[in-house]
Write an enzyme that holds these catalytic residues in place. Structure first.
Site, PDB file in Angstrom:
ATOM      1  CG  HIS A 108      -1.844  -1.046   1.208  1.00 37.33           C
ATOM      2  ND1 HIS A 108      -2.744  -0.979   2.098  1.00 37.33           N
ATOM      3  CD2 HIS A 108      -2.177  -2.106   0.717  1.00 37.33           C
ATOM      4  CE1 HIS A 108      -3.887  -2.009   1.894  1.00 37.33           C
ATOM      5  NE2 HIS A 108      -3.288  -2.690   1.137  1.00 37.33           N
ATOM      6  CD  GLU A 123      -1.884   4.265   2.939  1.00 42.88           C
ATOM      7  OE1 GLU A 123      -2.921   5.069   3.184  1.00 42.88           O
ATOM      8  OE2 GLU A 123      -1.595   3.535   2.563  1.00 42.88           O
ATOM      9  CB  CYS A 150      -6.474  -0.348   5.239  1.00 45.44           C
ATOM     10  SG  CYS A 150      -4.784  -0.944   5.216  1.00 45.44           S
ATOM     11  CB  CYS A 174      -1.812   1.684   6.093  1.00 40.84           C
ATOM     12  SG  CYS A 174      -1.480   0.734   4.690  1.00 40.84           S
TER      13      CYS A 174
END
Length: 160
Positions: free
Chosen positions: A54, A56, A84, A87
């Site tokens: 992801h 992040e 999410c 993260c």
């Protein structure tokens, strides 16, 4: 809102646009420490065949390497989409000072929408959270990405 929030969110948006161009969900993130970007990330799960890639996480990994420390105590994360659970947990673990995000993620958001991981009193570290920075731009990018993929014409059709 600090005056640099929009500037750094624009950089995260540019990264998100790059992810979109690569066929990834358009999410971008930057990590800022002492006024300079030390980590940049865009979604790359498809490219890397990695469910943890992801934006992040990619940005956190780069920032930790750049600073030589996995504790990013004085850093701020900017993400175009509400992080999410994975993260948000990583941001807490890295001990960031602040999180700034653009759009809420009503399905998977773990900072405001579904959970409050980033500032939960159950955890040993909490981040300051600012939401809604350039939200309209962040939402528009995601909507156009998903609208194209859900249209009957599809992303690969030739349009006149």
């Amino acid at each position: 809102m600090p005056r640099d929030d929009e500037r750094f969110m624009r950089e995260a948006l540019e990264l998100a646009e790059g992810a979109e161009g690569a066929g990834e969900v358009p999410v971008g993130a930057v990590i800022v420490h002492s006024g300079r970007v030390v980590g940049r990330g865009a979604n790359r799960q498809i490219r890397d065949n990695d469910p943890t890639a992801h934006a992040e996480i990619v940005a956190l990994r780069q920032a930790a390497l750049e600073l030589g420390d996995f504790r990013l105590r004085e850093a701020t994360a900017y993400s175009t989409l509400e992080p999410c659970a994975m993260c948000a947990g990583a941001l807490v673990t890295a001990r960031l000072k602040r999180l700034v995000f653009g759009s809420r993620d009503l399905r998977f958001g773990a900072v405001r929408s579904k959970f409050r991981v980033a500032d939960s009193e159950l955890l040993n570290h909490r981040l300051e959270v600012t939401e809604g920075v350039l939200a309209a731009e962040c939402v528009a990018l995601l909507r156009s990405f998903f609208a194209l993929r859900r249209s009957p014409v599809g992303p690969s059709a030739q349009l006149p």
